[in-house]
Scaffold this motif. Structure first.
Motif, PDB file in Angstrom:
ATOM      1  N   ASP A   1       0.828  -1.211   0.000  1.00 10.09           N
ATOM      2  CA  ASP A   1       0.000   0.000   0.000  1.00 10.09           C
ATOM      3  C   ASP A   1       0.859   1.257   0.000  1.00 10.09           C
ATOM      4  O   ASP A   1       0.537   2.253  -0.662  1.00 10.09           O
ATOM      5  CB  ASP A   1      -0.918   0.011   1.229  1.00 10.09           C
ATOM      6  CG  ASP A   1      -2.064  -0.984   1.119  1.00 10.09           C
ATOM      7  OD1 ASP A   1      -2.315  -1.495   0.008  1.00 10.09           O
ATOM      8  OD2 ASP A   1      -2.702  -1.258   2.159  1.00 10.09           O
ATOM      9  N   ILE A   2       1.964   1.229   0.738  1.00  8.22           N
ATOM     10  CA  ILE A   2       2.871   2.378   0.780  1.00  8.22           C
ATOM     11  C   ILE A   2       3.567   2.545  -0.563  1.00  8.22           C
ATOM     12  O   ILE A   2       3.683   3.664  -1.081  1.00  8.22           O
ATOM     13  CB  ILE A   2       3.906   2.213   1.912  1.00  8.22           C
ATOM     14  CG1 ILE A   2       3.219   2.325   3.279  1.00  8.22           C
ATOM     15  CG2 ILE A   2       5.015   3.271   1.799  1.00  8.22           C
ATOM     16  CD1 ILE A   2       4.124   1.996   4.453  1.00  8.22           C
ATOM     17  N   LEU A   3       4.015   1.445  -1.146  1.00 10.29           N
ATOM     18  CA  LEU A   3       4.745   1.527  -2.413  1.00 10.29           C
ATOM     19  C   LEU A   3       3.892   2.100  -3.536  1.00 10.29           C
ATOM     20  O   LEU A   3       4.411   2.792  -4.421  1.00 10.29           O
ATOM     21  CB  LEU A   3       5.254   0.141  -2.819  1.00 10.29           C
ATOM     22  CG  LEU A   3       6.299  -0.507  -1.907  1.00 10.29           C
ATOM     23  CD1 LEU A   3       6.741  -1.847  -2.483  1.00 10.29           C
ATOM     24  CD2 LEU A   3       7.510   0.409  -1.717  1.00 10.29           C
ATOM     25  N   CYS A   4       2.585   1.824  -3.503  1.00  8.94           N
ATOM     26  CA  CYS A   4       1.730   2.325  -4.591  1.00  8.94           C
ATOM     27  C   CYS A   4       1.045   3.637  -4.237  1.00  8.94           C
ATOM     28  O   CYS A   4       0.296   4.184  -5.041  1.00  8.94           O
ATOM     29  CB  CYS A   4       0.693   1.272  -4.990  1.00  8.94           C
ATOM     30  SG  CYS A   4      -0.648   1.034  -3.812  1.00  8.94           S
ATOM     31  N   GLY A   5       1.295   4.159  -3.026  1.00 12.25           N
ATOM     32  CA  GLY A   5       0.756   5.464  -2.661  1.00 12.25           C
ATOM     33  C   GLY A   5      -0.591   5.433  -1.984  1.00 12.25           C
ATOM     34  O   GLY A   5      -1.166   6.480  -1.676  1.00 12.25           O
TER      35      GLY A   5
ATOM     36  N   PRO B   1       4.328  -1.509 -16.495  1.00 12.40           N
ATOM     37  CA  PRO B   1       5.147  -1.129 -15.338  1.00 12.40           C
ATOM     38  C   PRO B   1       6.488  -1.847 -15.347  1.00 12.40           C
ATOM     39  O   PRO B   1       6.621  -2.931 -15.906  1.00 12.40           O
ATOM     40  CB  PRO B   1       4.299  -1.609 -14.158  1.00 12.40           C
ATOM     41  CG  PRO B   1       3.634  -2.840 -14.698  1.00 12.40           C
ATOM     42  CD  PRO B   1       3.354  -2.558 -16.157  1.00 12.40           C
ATOM     43  N   LYS B   2       7.464  -1.225 -14.712  1.00 15.66           N
ATOM     44  CA  LYS B   2       8.737  -1.923 -14.495  1.00 15.66           C
ATOM     45  C   LYS B   2       8.682  -2.725 -13.203  1.00 15.66           C
ATOM     46  O   LYS B   2       9.429  -3.682 -13.032  1.00 15.66           O
ATOM     47  CB  LYS B   2       9.897  -0.929 -14.431  1.00 15.66           C
ATOM     48  CG  LYS B   2      10.234  -0.271 -15.753  1.00 15.66           C
ATOM     49  CD  LYS B   2      11.586   0.422 -15.698  1.00 15.66           C
ATOM     50  CE  LYS B   2      12.726  -0.584 -15.565  1.00 15.66           C
ATOM     51  NZ  LYS B   2      14.060   0.048 -15.611  1.00 15.66           N
ATOM     52  N   LEU B   3       7.775  -2.321 -12.296  1.00 14.06           N
ATOM     53  CA  LEU B   3       7.605  -3.015 -11.028  1.00 14.06           C
ATOM     54  C   LEU B   3       6.141  -3.373 -10.847  1.00 14.06           C
ATOM     55  O   LEU B   3       5.268  -2.502 -10.877  1.00 14.06           O
ATOM     56  CB  LEU B   3       8.072  -2.135  -9.865  1.00 14.06           C
ATOM     57  CG  LEU B   3       7.814  -2.679  -8.449  1.00 14.06           C
ATOM     58  CD1 LEU B   3       8.486  -4.031  -8.251  1.00 14.06           C
ATOM     59  CD2 LEU B   3       8.286  -1.673  -7.400  1.00 14.06           C
ATOM     60  N   MET B   4       5.864  -4.674 -10.653  1.00 16.34           N
ATOM     61  CA  MET B   4       4.509  -5.155 -10.433  1.00 16.34           C
ATOM     62  C   MET B   4       4.369  -5.611  -8.983  1.00 16.34           C
ATOM     63  O   MET B   4       5.200  -6.357  -8.478  1.00 16.34           O
ATOM     64  CB  MET B   4       4.188  -6.319 -11.377  1.00 16.34           C
ATOM     65  CG  MET B   4       4.270  -5.952 -12.847  1.00 16.34           C
ATOM     66  SD  MET B   4       3.970  -7.379 -13.943  1.00 16.34           S
ATOM     67  CE  MET B   4       2.258  -7.746 -13.561  1.00 16.34           C
ATOM     68  N   LEU B   5       3.305  -5.155  -8.321  1.00 16.58           N
ATOM     69  CA  LEU B   5       3.002  -5.530  -6.945  1.00 16.58           C
ATOM     70  C   LEU B   5       1.775  -6.436  -6.975  1.00 16.58           C
ATOM     71  O   LEU B   5       0.686  -6.003  -7.341  1.00 16.58           O
ATOM     72  CB  LEU B   5       2.727  -4.287  -6.097  1.00 16.58           C
ATOM     73  CG  LEU B   5       3.759  -3.151  -6.194  1.00 16.58           C
ATOM     74  CD1 LEU B   5       3.292  -1.942  -5.380  1.00 16.58           C
ATOM     75  CD2 LEU B   5       5.133  -3.621  -5.742  1.00 16.58           C
TER      76      LEU B   5
END
Length: 251
Positions: free
Chosen positions: A46-50, A162-166
């Motif tokens: 949640d923090i990483l995606c804002g 995306p370069k990063l997938m969560l």
């Protein structure tokens, strides 16, 4: 380094939900994060995606500070999030759900009447093949199986490039066959994207954990290592599996 996290902390009602001293992820690395409920795994994503604002800390994505940016700004940087529960538009076709992912800056109404170019059509079909939905493009999304809805969610994230997938608990509620196919899909995607996966299904974790596994307990990093190292770490057994009447083979 694709992602670097330092001294990341957030509390809810005086309770520390996350107190992560350090975390790193390389480009095109698939990292699995495991831990008991309440360990801070989803809070971290949640923090990483804002979605959640931390109390303190530093998050660098491609050396760019992330904290303080909106969810849209973070998505535009190249961080895509798939939540645990599918949130597709059930009344739209699979194709239109995927089209909306490409046209996310327009309204739903405008996107539905947008005529895709041949390039867009080809792109959607390529991703549909990758996730196993190429024969379902005309199907109403609400009629898909649970596993297919999860694959559609993953397709939507992929289409945002995306370069990063969560990815949050992708195997939850899936059949054994669907779970195995999902693992194969994530391993294939990791050739082109950095991926962080939260998961509880240890058989699934063993399938996809070709790189490090991170274990969180009570918001803190307990240990990192290969699946084999983590599986046999007594601290993980005690903290995650519990002490009483637990057989290691079930892990």
């Amino acid at each position: 380094m694709l992602l670097t996290v330092n001294e990341l902390s957030v509390s809810f009602g005086g309770v520390h939900a996350l107190d992560l001293s350090h975390f790193e992820l390389n480009d095109k690395e698939l990292r699995v994060i495991i831990g008991p409920n309440g360990a801070g795994k989803s809070t971290f994503l949640d923090i990483l995606c804002g979605k959640t604002k931390p109390d303190s800390g530093q998050v660098l994505y491609n050396d760019i500070p992330v904290l303080g940016k909106t969810e849209v700004e973070i998505a535009n940087l190249g961080i895509g999030r798939k939540f645990q529960k599918p949130s597709v538009f059930p009344s739209l076709t699979v194709f239109d759900n995927m089209l909306l992912a490409l046209k996310m800056k327009k309204s739903i109404f405008a996107s539905l009447f947008f005529k895709p170019t041949e390039e867009i059509d080809v792109r959607i079909r390529q991703v549909a093949v990758k996730v196993g939905l190429d024969k379902e493009l005309k199907k109403i999304a609400g009629e898909l199986s649970h596993g297919q809805k999860q694959w559609l969610e993953i397709a939507i994230v992929v289409l945002q490039d995306p370069k990063l997938m969560l990815i949050d608990e992708p195997a939850a509620g899936m059949s054994d066959e669907e779970t195995e196919k999902t693992g194969e899909l994530l391993l294939e995607l990791s050739k082109h994207h950095g991926i962080i996966v939260i998961e509880h299904d240890m058989k699934f974790v063993e399938q996809i954990a070709k790189d490090l596994v991170t274990v969180l307990v009570r918001g803190k990093l307990l240990v990192e290592g290969s699946f084999s190292q983590v599986r046999n770490d007594q601290r993980v057994i005690d903290s995650y599996l519990g002490r009483a009447n637990v057989q290691l083979e079930n892990f």
